[in-house]
Design an enzyme around this catalytic site. Structure first.
Site, PDB file in Angstrom:
ATOM      1  N   LYS A  76      -6.503  -3.978 -12.169  1.00 53.93           N
ATOM      2  CA  LYS A  76      -7.965  -4.078 -12.101  1.00 53.93           C
ATOM      3  C   LYS A  76      -8.670  -2.709 -12.174  1.00 53.93           C
ATOM      4  CE  LYS A  76      -8.442  -8.532  -9.780  1.00 53.93           C
ATOM      5  NZ  LYS A  76      -9.071  -9.275  -8.680  1.00 53.93           N
ATOM      6  N   ASP A 122     -15.401 -11.621  -9.178  1.00 51.21           N
ATOM      7  CA  ASP A 122     -14.858 -12.080  -7.894  1.00 51.21           C
ATOM      8  C   ASP A 122     -15.964 -12.391  -6.872  1.00 51.21           C
ATOM      9  OD1 ASP A 122     -12.184 -12.056  -8.618  1.00 51.21           O
ATOM     10  OD2 ASP A 122     -11.889  -9.969  -8.020  1.00 51.21           O
TER      11      ASP A 122
END
Ligand code: ATR
Length: 286
Positions: A75, A111
């Site tokens: 990420k 997210d």
């Protein structure tokens, strides 16, 4: 515009290392079938040393992919390697969604969106609360803190084993964040209206330490971003003390929606059938 979509059916990936446990292919495959769209979404195992090359091919168009998801441990690298980053992922320093537009590789992070949308659906009004307790200060905690701040929480208490990491988040996100050591948990819980676990405690059948939820405000909500098992030890404890709870599976489902829209050009629904499909998969691998 999505470059690949114009010429052939779009192909998206989820890249991680390891990747075989990812449930994202099940989610996107379900939506592609449900919407009758031509397109594909598949897992790609990319070792850390190969990730820059993988992204390089995406950027120069050698890769057939129009974008995809990235998961652990990529990420931060995805964020760093993209041509463009939106404010959301810039604040987190991590991206989970990549897409090509006008020849450039864009990065975003969905997210926090997934976290909020799950609670909107399962416990409407959750964001009327103002005092929150966030257990954990790792990567997952950042997106949760961003979501809470964006929904107007004015006192976000971050409790972590390593208090220095909680302090780093306070510096990153500003005055509404108060860092605490684990020893302060009971005290910080007093009168809070919202509790979320962002640590791996309680995952995959591991025991979790007891937490006294009784000090929370009446009507407080307890949630956990761990979703294996669906009812984590923290959720079981909180229910036993009469708290309302929401499990973390919906965060996984909802965070997938914006990527699907970007790659495949249609908005998918998070349905009970999809949730049941993922639960059945979890049970078959238990
Ligand atoms: P993620 O990206 O999934 O959040 P991470 O960055 O490794 O993963 O963070 C894991 C979080 O779980 C951290 O808050 C970690 O606490 P530390 O910062 O002190 O390491 C927390 N955590 C993991 N195992 C723990 C344990 N046994 N007790 C308390 N906290 C734990």
């Amino acid at each position: 515009m999505n470059d690949s979509r114009e010429t052939k059916s779009p192909a998206a990936f989820v890249a991680g290392y390891p990747i075989k446990h990812s449930r994202s292919p099940l989610i996107h495959g379900y939506w592609l079938r449900q919407l009758g769209l031509a397109g594909s979404y598949g897992p790609v195992e990319v070792a850390p040393g190969d990730f820059a090359d993988f992204i390089g091919k995406l950027k120069d168009g050698t890769s057939h992919y129009c974008g995809g998801n990235v998961t652990i441990p990529h990420k931060e690298a995805a964020f760093a390697l993209a041509d463009r980053r939106d404010d959301r992922c810039a604040e987190l320093g991590a991206a989970n969604t990549l897409y090509k537009a006008e020849g450039l590789l864009h990065a975003t992070n969905t997210d926090g969106y997934g976290f909020s949308r799950n609670l909107d659906e399962r416990h409407p009004g959750w964001d009327k609360a103002r005092k929150a307790v966030v257990l954990g200060a790792g990567g997952a905690s950042r997106a949760v803190i961003q979501a809470l701040r964006d929904r107007g929480f004015t006192e976000i208490n971050v409790v972590n084993r390593t208090v220095a990491r909680a302090k780093e988040l306070a510096d990153r996100f500003g005055v509404a964040i108060a860092p605490h050591p684990l020893s302060a948990l009971d005290e910080v819980m007093q009168g809070a209206e919202f509790f979320v676990n962002t640590t791996s405690l309680g995952m995959d059948g591991e025991a979790a330490p007891p937490i006294r939820f009784a000090g929370l405000a009446p009507g407080a909500l307890v949630t956990d971003i761990v979703y294996v098992p669906l009812k984590t030890p923290f959720l079981v404890q909180a229910e036993a003390e009469g708290m309302a709870t929401v499990d973390g599976l919906g965060m996984l489902l909802h965070q997938a929606v914006p990527g699907f829209v970007l790659w495949f050009g249609a908005t998918p629904a998070v349905t009970a059938e999809l949730r049941d499909l993922i639960i059945a998969d979890m049970e078959s691998h238990a």
